[in-house]
Design an enzyme around this catalytic site. Structure first.
Site, PDB file in Angstrom:
ATOM      1  CG  ASP A 213      20.645  42.500  41.159  1.00 36.83           C
ATOM      2  OD1 ASP A 213      21.448  43.087  40.420  1.00 36.83           O
ATOM      3  OD2 ASP A 213      20.947  42.334  42.439  1.00 36.83           O
TER       4      ASP A 213
ATOM      5  CB  SER B 201      36.682  31.574  47.812  1.00 39.60           C
ATOM      6  OG  SER B 201      37.934  31.532  47.143  1.00 39.60           O
TER       7      SER B 201
ATOM      8  CE  LYS C 130      32.649  34.265  47.298  1.00 40.10           C
ATOM      9  NZ  LYS C 130      31.086  33.874  46.797  1.00 40.10           N
TER      10      LYS C 130
ATOM     11  CE1 TYR D 237      35.357  36.141  45.066  1.00 39.79           C
ATOM     12  CE2 TYR D 237      37.566  34.969  45.675  1.00 39.79           C
ATOM     13  CZ  TYR D 237      35.770  34.943  45.306  1.00 39.79           C
ATOM     14  OH  TYR D 237      35.459  33.708  44.978  1.00 39.79           O
TER      15      TYR D 237
END
Ligand code: UFG
Length: 350
Positions: free
Chosen positions: A56, A122, A153, A149
């Site tokens: 992880d 992204s 980033k 999200y």
């Protein structure tokens, strides 16, 4: 696989879609990829090059062990959560996996003396950002993520940049536009569960494996009324990561670079291209706009060419769709992997 004298590169999230293609590209260009993945959304079947470590991203001990065991010299960091819609309802999860996970990775790298990083960012960092509907996006465009999200980033980019300045880490953040397509071998490709992306859904609709496609809005301020996106072949994305790893940058440098083609394709153009490649039309209807979808997201790709000496070579819409279709049609992989994954999730979700 024996590492020999090859430089070892830790690929976190290397069992996922872009990570697996990048591990293959690393192998092909003389590196030894060490895939580090929790397999919570990646696939063991997608790991075929170098070594695999099950772990992880938030586990500092396991990360340190993987780095030491394989003599890792650099890291390409993909591990994290990616579903934009889920980030709106579970923002805390995204901050924990994406931001806290990256914090753990950075401190472990520092502790173990690894000072080169490529980060999977992204185009989501831009959001609407106050541009005109058809303007391409340079790296210094305003940042206005439209989802948690995208927030995570951008937060990671800031954190990485600060650590470059403070500790001499050298890093490149690659801001992907729309990753699509599959390796021409048909062995690895896109398999998200649930699938929300346009090209796999259009292919499934054409092949009769899925529902008819809903086009999310045809009343945008674009030439045919549907959204424009910059689709980049996943194999071109993979080589961009290797180029970013190799870029001649001074210690302490941080660079953010768009990875796209500079060409927009509309949803209708994608639907047409899938229909042509599949030899049958994509059954579709027009639905409402999807919340948070900007009308147009097209990269200005100049910086990638100048800084990384990278240009896309297989990102025509035709090539993307033909390669995606080959993967989807391979019963052992494509839809087969997605099917297995769905069963696993059904059996294990609590
Ligand atoms: N679309 C449809 N119908 C569908 C699915 C998508 O019409 O069933 C449309 C969307 O409205 C959009 C285009 O197809 O206009 C592409 O949608 P995708 O879901 O394939 O991709 P996105 O552009 O929404 O998402 C991509 C990345 C994300 C990233 C985001 C940044 O996949 O990881 O860009 O905006 F966060």
């Amino acid at each position: 696989m024996d590492r020999g004298s090859k430089p070892a590169v830790l690929v976190t999230g290397g069992a996922g879609y872009i990570g697996a293609h990048t591990a293959k590209a690393l192998h092909e260009q003389g590196y030894f990829p060490v895939v580090y993945d929790s397999l919570s959304s990646g696939f063991r079947e997608a790991v075929g090059w170098g070594a695999f470590v099950h772990g992880d991203i938030r586990d500092a001990g396991a990360l340190a062990e993987a780095i030491d065991a394989h003599g890792v010299k650099a890291v390409i960091h993909f591990a994290g959560l990616i579903e934009v819609g889920r980030s709106v309802v579970k923002p805390d999860l995204f901050w924990e996996h994406n931001v806290a996970g990256t914090t753990t990775l950075l401190s472990t790298m520092r502790e173990r003396g690894v000072n080169r990083l490529v980060f999977s960012s992204s185009a989501a960092v831009y959001g609407q950002g106050g541009r005109g509907p058809l303007e391409s996006i340079p790296e210094d465009a305003p940042k206005a993520p439209a989802s948690p999200y995208g927030d995570t980033k951008l937060a990671c980019e800031w954190m990485i940049e600060a650590q470059c300045r403070a500790y001499g880490l050298t890093a490149v953040a690659l801001r992907y536009f729309n990753a699509a397509g599959a390796d021409p071998s048909g062995l690895i490709g896109e398999a998200h569960e649930p699938e929300t992306h346009l090209i796999p859904l259009a292919i499934a609709a054409a092949l009769g494996d899925g529902k008819p496609l809903t086009v999310f809005g045809d009343d945008f301020d674009t030439p045919d009324g549907t959204c424009l996106r910059d689709y980049i072949h996943v194999c071109d994305l993979a080589t961009a990561h290797v180029a970013a790893l190799r870029a001649d940058l001074p210690a302490g440098a941080f660079e953010a670079v768009n990875v796209g083609t500079g060409q927009g394709a509309s949803v209708f153009e994608v639907v047409e291209a899938v229909g042509r490649a599949a030899g049958r039309p994509v059954p579709h209807s027009i639905g409402a706009r999807r919340a948070g979808d900007p009308p147009s997201l097209v990269a200005d790709p100049a910086r990638a060419r100048a800084l990384l000496n990278w240009t896309p070579v297989c990102s025509s819409l035709e090539q993307i769709v033909v390669d995606a279709l080959r993967w989807e049609r391979n019963p052992a992989y494509g839809a087969g992997v997605r099917g297995r994954r769905a069963v696993e999730i059904e059996n294990t979700t609590v």
